[in-house]
Motif scaffolding. Sequence first.
Motif, PDB file in Angstrom:
ATOM      1  N   TRP A 123       0.841  -1.193   0.000  1.00  0.00           N
ATOM      2  CA  TRP A 123       0.000   0.000   0.000  1.00  0.00           C
ATOM      3  C   TRP A 123       0.881   1.249   0.000  1.00  0.00           C
ATOM      4  CZ3 TRP A 123      -5.114  -1.053  -0.529  1.00  0.00           C
ATOM      5  CH2 TRP A 123      -5.529  -2.341  -0.226  1.00  0.00           C
ATOM      6  N   GLN A 124       0.470   2.272  -0.734  1.00  0.00           N
ATOM      7  CA  GLN A 124       1.222   3.521  -0.808  1.00  0.00           C
ATOM      8  C   GLN A 124       0.730   4.492   0.254  1.00  0.00           C
ATOM      9  OE1 GLN A 124       3.845   3.830  -3.056  1.00  0.00           O
ATOM     10  NE2 GLN A 124       3.343   1.652  -3.323  1.00  0.00           N
ATOM     11  N   ARG A 125       1.665   5.190   0.881  1.00  0.00           N
ATOM     12  CA  ARG A 125       1.309   6.110   1.958  1.00  0.00           C
ATOM     13  C   ARG A 125       0.224   7.095   1.551  1.00  0.00           C
ATOM     14  NH1 ARG A 125       2.357  11.313   2.893  1.00  0.00           N
ATOM     15  NH2 ARG A 125       2.152  12.022   5.068  1.00  0.00           N
ATOM     16  N   GLU A 126       0.346   7.670   0.359  1.00  0.00           N
ATOM     17  CA  GLU A 126      -0.608   8.701  -0.059  1.00  0.00           C
ATOM     18  C   GLU A 126      -2.011   8.150  -0.268  1.00  0.00           C
ATOM     19  OE1 GLU A 126       1.793   7.494  -3.777  1.00  0.00           O
ATOM     20  OE2 GLU A 126       2.162   7.841  -1.630  1.00  0.00           O
ATOM     21  N   ASN A 127      -2.135   6.819  -0.360  1.00  0.00           N
ATOM     22  CA  ASN A 127      -3.444   6.204  -0.573  1.00  0.00           C
ATOM     23  C   ASN A 127      -4.015   5.558   0.685  1.00  0.00           C
ATOM     24  OD1 ASN A 127      -3.562   6.885  -3.308  1.00  0.00           O
ATOM     25  ND2 ASN A 127      -2.440   5.057  -3.915  1.00  0.00           N
ATOM     26  N   ILE A 128      -3.386   5.818   1.830  1.00  0.00           N
ATOM     27  CA  ILE A 128      -3.883   5.286   3.099  1.00  0.00           C
ATOM     28  C   ILE A 128      -4.617   6.395   3.840  1.00  0.00           C
ATOM     29  CG2 ILE A 128      -3.255   4.279   5.313  1.00  0.00           C
ATOM     30  CD1 ILE A 128      -0.806   3.052   3.938  1.00  0.00           C
ATOM     31  N   LEU A 129      -5.877   6.132   4.165  1.00  0.00           N
ATOM     32  CA  LEU A 129      -6.745   7.092   4.838  1.00  0.00           C
ATOM     33  C   LEU A 129      -7.046   6.622   6.246  1.00  0.00           C
ATOM     34  CD1 LEU A 129      -9.037   9.264   5.192  1.00  0.00           C
ATOM     35  CD2 LEU A 129     -10.518   7.712   3.890  1.00  0.00           C
ATOM     36  N   PHE A 130      -6.791   7.470   7.230  1.00  0.00           N
ATOM     37  CA  PHE A 130      -7.268   7.255   8.592  1.00  0.00           C
ATOM     38  C   PHE A 130      -8.538   8.082   8.747  1.00  0.00           C
ATOM     39  CE2 PHE A 130      -3.415   5.844  11.363  1.00  0.00           C
ATOM     40  CZ  PHE A 130      -3.133   4.838  10.458  1.00  0.00           C
ATOM     41  N   MET A 131      -9.664   7.417   8.948  1.00  0.00           N
ATOM     42  CA  MET A 131     -10.939   8.121   9.101  1.00  0.00           C
ATOM     43  C   MET A 131     -11.495   7.829  10.487  1.00  0.00           C
ATOM     44  SD  MET A 131     -14.268   8.264   6.601  1.00  0.00           S
ATOM     45  CE  MET A 131     -14.674   6.519   6.700  1.00  0.00           C
ATOM     46  N   GLY A 132     -11.558   8.874  11.329  1.00  0.00           N
ATOM     47  CA  GLY A 132     -11.977   8.681  12.700  1.00  0.00           C
ATOM     48  C   GLY A 132     -13.117   9.586  13.093  1.00  0.00           C
ATOM     49  N   PHE A 133     -13.940   9.063  13.996  1.00  0.00           N
ATOM     50  CA  PHE A 133     -15.067   9.834  14.523  1.00  0.00           C
ATOM     51  C   PHE A 133     -14.806  10.187  15.977  1.00  0.00           C
ATOM     52  CE2 PHE A 133     -19.045   9.327  17.056  1.00  0.00           C
ATOM     53  CZ  PHE A 133     -19.591  10.572  16.771  1.00  0.00           C
TER      54      PHE A 133
END
Length: 405
Positions: free
Chosen positions: A266-276
């Motif tokens: 996986w490429q860093r720029e394509n990793i999303l951390f999505m938090g609530f």
Amino acid sequence: TVANFPAQAVLMTVPSDAARVAGNDLFRHGDFQGAADVYLRTLDDPTLDRNSVALLYCNLAACSSRLSRWREAVAHADAALNLEPSLRKAHFRKASAVAMCIGVPDIELIRAVRHLDESHAGAHSVTRILTVLRSIAAQRGLRLPLVRSLLPVPFRRCLFRHGEHPGQEEHMVICLHGFGDNAVPYDRLMATMKIPSSASVSLNGPLEVNPDLLDSPPGFSWFHFFDEEEGDFIAPTVGETRRLESLSGTVEMLRQVMEQLLASGWQRENILFMGFSQGGTAALQTLLLEDGRGLTPGVVVAVAAGCLEESLARKHAVATESSHVLLLHRDQDPATSEQVVAQSVALLRSCGHRVQRSTVSGAGHCMLGSEEEARVLFQFLGGAWDKSSRGLERMVAAGQVEEVG
């Protein structure tokens, strides 16, 4: 073969222990073909129960592997798993053999990672096989899922979800729930949203919350928030560091998730951390505690969240790698301070990140509870991932976004 295994024998419970022991002895002395011959002959015993047959096939897989007959080893391991799906050694035999096969289909490489997880083998053995699988996957441009057994212990019950084409997804979404919640609703949200060309991992926070404080346990937290001795929430006062120190420990665990993702293609720029809420705070903190190892996500979305107040009071260095950041909240959210959000935007920008703040109308404290919020998210992702947002926006339709949190 399993197909020729007499159905009535499944009900029998008298295994041929002597023959199996003899085969094991030959195996220990390096006579792998001799051992295989004994195991094959023992399969003809009609008194064998299901588990005994599965163990024999597992042993045959080991013999075939030692004889470098990898496809045969895969077939034997499959036969064992068809009879006993939870047989750990068979999972490991299957993964090991797949790693050595030439021209194995892409989907088998992906499944081999799952077999490694199910094997519960030691970290050294798992890493050895995983290194081979990663090398093959890299040559083919595939991205592999996480191996749970190599994650920090609190994250090992994570929920992984593939995209439409396993191994070929471009993006990885890491979901971080709010305080007192767990990974299950966020995994369902990912199934509903179906972000194009994306896989997802929904994590539980590292700290389990006292069930007496929750309506629907189990629930988890991303950092210490409650003083058990005082019986009250920890306030962000001058000199108070417990919440921040606890959150720093969580960030280090999230770095280990990043490290495994990067090693798996996986490429860093394509990793999303999505938090609530509290999960959003944890996601933002990964950007403030950068340590120069390139283990920060390329994209962060914090819904109804801001940076921890203790972090806002500190100075932070400019990031070596910039990330796209979205802070999304409602104008009548009683739990999200406008001041904290504004200060968070300013701090993250001062660290060199590209920050977008979006405020939508509405009350309530929840994760993507409206089509408007989902549209903001998809438009942001379209820009962050340098793609037309139309492909993302088409996922936004009435009924496709459920309220979470």
